[in-house]
Structures are given as structure tokens and as C-alpha cells.
Design a protein around this motif. Structure first.
Motif, PDB file in Angstrom:
ATOM      1  N   LEU A   1      52.668 -43.185   3.447  1.00 41.28           N
ATOM      2  CA  LEU A   1      52.969 -44.399   4.210  1.00 41.28           C
ATOM      3  C   LEU A   1      52.125 -45.576   3.716  1.00 41.28           C
ATOM      4  O   LEU A   1      52.645 -46.690   3.534  1.00 41.28           O
ATOM      5  N   ASP A   2      50.848 -45.341   3.489  1.00 38.67           N
ATOM      6  CA  ASP A   2      49.976 -46.399   2.941  1.00 38.67           C
ATOM      7  C   ASP A   2      50.467 -46.857   1.575  1.00 38.67           C
ATOM      8  O   ASP A   2      50.460 -48.054   1.264  1.00 38.67           O
ATOM      9  N   LYS A   3      50.898 -45.892   0.765  1.00 40.98           N
ATOM     10  CA  LYS A   3      51.382 -46.199  -0.588  1.00 40.98           C
ATOM     11  C   LYS A   3      52.634 -47.090  -0.528  1.00 40.98           C
ATOM     12  O   LYS A   3      52.784 -48.022  -1.322  1.00 40.98           O
ATOM     13  N   ILE A   4      53.521 -46.793   0.412  1.00 37.58           N
ATOM     14  CA  ILE A   4      54.744 -47.589   0.544  1.00 37.58           C
ATOM     15  C   ILE A   4      54.392 -49.029   0.933  1.00 37.58           C
ATOM     16  O   ILE A   4      54.902 -49.991   0.343  1.00 37.58           O
ATOM     17  N   ILE A   5      53.510 -49.184   1.909  1.00 33.39           N
ATOM     18  CA  ILE A   5      53.113 -50.526   2.366  1.00 33.39           C
ATOM     19  C   ILE A   5      52.449 -51.296   1.222  1.00 33.39           C
ATOM     20  O   ILE A   5      52.747 -52.472   0.980  1.00 33.39           O
TER      21      ILE A   5
END
Length: 290
Positions: free
Chosen positions: A38-42
Motif C-alpha cells: 500500500l505504501d509503495k502504491i501511494i
């Protein structure tokens, strides 16, 4: 304002049990349960407090919470109405999110961008089921929606298809369409254990950064894409036969052979051997002779 919490599988299970939620196979529902992804997507979507973000398929609101923390405003389009009470609950602490219960293919995204972002380019983030990936991406590009970038989770093989070149088995109409409109980059590979329920195949996060101007010049975009589709519909046939057999191509065999000759292409060439520039050249040749 609370921090996003749904990336933790414990809370995802709690929410699903609280609402007795049943996964809908027809919607291809697989919810992310990995905070690193999720952090990577953001991060990959490069979202700032100036951004209006369109999220496609929020599910129970896992990524929506992260987007709401990072962006100025989020509109999340969800087709499954049974998820609406869950989203009301999981997003109640964020006042910058609007949930739209609709099929994304029926939403007027241009109008949404006009209302929410004064018509400026928006950022799109999505975790897409396989069956609808291509129609959604092509709808965003072909309908001239003002899009800055699209950051999406898709099946790994679809991600690979977006960035390959001629002569490979994955090369096809999707590769060419994506590469005409945007620069594709795989930013993360995501194994099945990052989802609930686990899908049978691996996934990947792809960022599509929209070109201000396509990398090739073509006089008739629609004709070029009709040629591309026709040439890959019957991959094993020569390009001449693929185009001749297509109802989308209004040219005779003689005109097809003439256009190929104008482009210096062999009559035995197959569509899968042509680059995007060559498809553009071929479309321009047809425009000249018609």
C-alpha cells in the motif's frame, strides 16, 4: 484523524466478519492486506495534498484510507452495493472521500474531473480485476479523460504485456495502446499472499505516466487502433489476410498491399512484428490512398 489501519489483516477480517461480507467472484474481489505494498502504491502514484484522486474499486476501503491521508480529495467508484455500508464505516473518519456506487465504465470521468479538479489532470489509482483491466484503461485513454497518471494493480501477465515490444508472445493490442498514450513502468511485483482471498496468480503494480503528446504522429487514431486490433485478432495470419478478413477495415486486398508497399513492408509480414511507429505509418498510408 486516525491513521489508515485496514492494511493489517486482523482489521480486514474483523470488518468482513462484522458485516458477514461474502466475496463476489463476478467482481473479481481480492482485498490487499500488506501495508508495504500500500505504501509503495501511494509513493509510486506520487500523490500530494494538491491532488484529486479517482480510485476504481475501493473494496472495503483499504487503499482509500491511504489515499485520503495523502491526497486533497478522493472519489472512490465501487460497483458492489453490498460494500457501501462497510465503506460508510471504514471511511467515516475521513471527510475528503466521496463514494460513488456505479460501474466505472458508466461514470462521466471528464465531468467528475471538471467538478472536483477544475478540469485539470487527475490521478487514477486502482486494484483491477483481470476481466475489466483493458476496457477501463482504454476508456480512460480513448475518451480523452484528463489523466496525469494511472497507478494500477493488475495480474502480472497483464503488466508484462503493457511494456513488451514486437516479436514477443505477450505483445499485442494492449501493449501498443498503452505505449501510445503512456510510459508504462512496473514498480512492484505482488505475490498472492498479499491479498484476501489469495488469487491463483501473481500481480504487479504498474504506473502509466501519460504522454503530453504521443510518441508517434498519426492522422487517424481510430483507424490505427482498428488496424492494430485486426492484426492481432488473427495473429497467425499474415497482416494482409488479417486486415482483409476484418469487418473493421474497409479496404480491398489491393489497397492493403499498396499501403504495405508504401511503408516498405513485406506482404508476408505478421502484425506482431510491427512497432508502434510502423502501425502509425501504415494508418497514415491508408489515409493517403483512401
Amino acid at each position: 484523524m486516525p491513521r489508515p489501519y485496514l492494511g493489517d489483516p486482523k482489521y480486514t477480517i474483523e470488518v468482513l466478519q462484522k458485516y458477514n461480507f461474502a466475496f463476489q467472484k463476478r467482481f473479481g474481489q481480492n482485498f490487499l492486506i500488506d501495508t508495504h505494498v500500500l505504501d509503495k502504491i501511494i509513493d509510486s502514484a506520487q500523490i500530494t495534498k494538491d491532488d484529486f484522486v479517482l480510485e476504481i474499486g475501493p473494496g472495503i476501503g483499504t487503499m482509500t484510507q491511504y489515499l485520503a491521508e495523502a491526497a486533497r480529495e478522493v472519489a472512490a467508484v465501487e460497483i458492489d452495493k453490498t460494500l457501501l455500508p462497510i465503506l460508510d464505516d471504514t471511511l467515516k473518519d475521513w471527510d475528503n472521500v466521496t463514494v460513488i456506487n456505479n460501474d466505472i465504465l458508466k461514470v462521466d470521468i471528464r465531468q467528475l474531473a471538471l467538478e472536483k479538479n477544475q478540469g485539470r489532470p487527475i490521478k487514477v489509482v486502482a486494484n483491477l480485476p483481470y476481466y475489466i483491466t483493458t476496457p477501463i484503461i482504454m476508456g480512460l485513454f480513448e475518451n480523452q479523460v484528463p489523466v496525469d497518471s494511472i497507478t494500477i494493480m493488475v495480474q502480472k501477465e497483464v503488466a508484462d504485456r503493457m511494456q513488451v515490444g514486437p516479436g514477443t508472445k505477450d505483445y499485442g493490442a494492449l501493449s501498443l495502446a498503452v505505449q501510445y498514450y503512456a510510459k508504462p513502468k512496473i514498480v512492484a511485483n505482488v505475490p498472492p499472499n498479499c491479498f484476501m482471498p489469495r488469487p491463483k496468480v501473481g500481480s504487479a503494480v504498474v504506473r502509466l505516466e501519460r504522454y503530453e503528446k504521443p510518441p508517434v504522429e498519426v492522422k487517424n487514431e481510430k483507424l490505427m487502433f482498428r488496424i492494430i486490433r485486426a492484426s492481432f485478432n488473427q495473429r497467425r495470419k499474415t497482416l494482409v489476410n488479417g486486415l482483409k478478413n476484418s469487418q473493421e477495415i474497409p479496404f480491398s486486398k489491393e489497397q492493403i498491399e499498396q499501403a504495405l508497399g508504401m511503408c516498405g513492408l513485406s506482404l508476408s509480414v505478421r502484425g506482431e512484428a510491427l512497432t508502434l511507429a510502423q502501425f502509425a505509418q501504415l494508418a497514415n498510408a491508408f489515409t493517403e490512398i483512401s
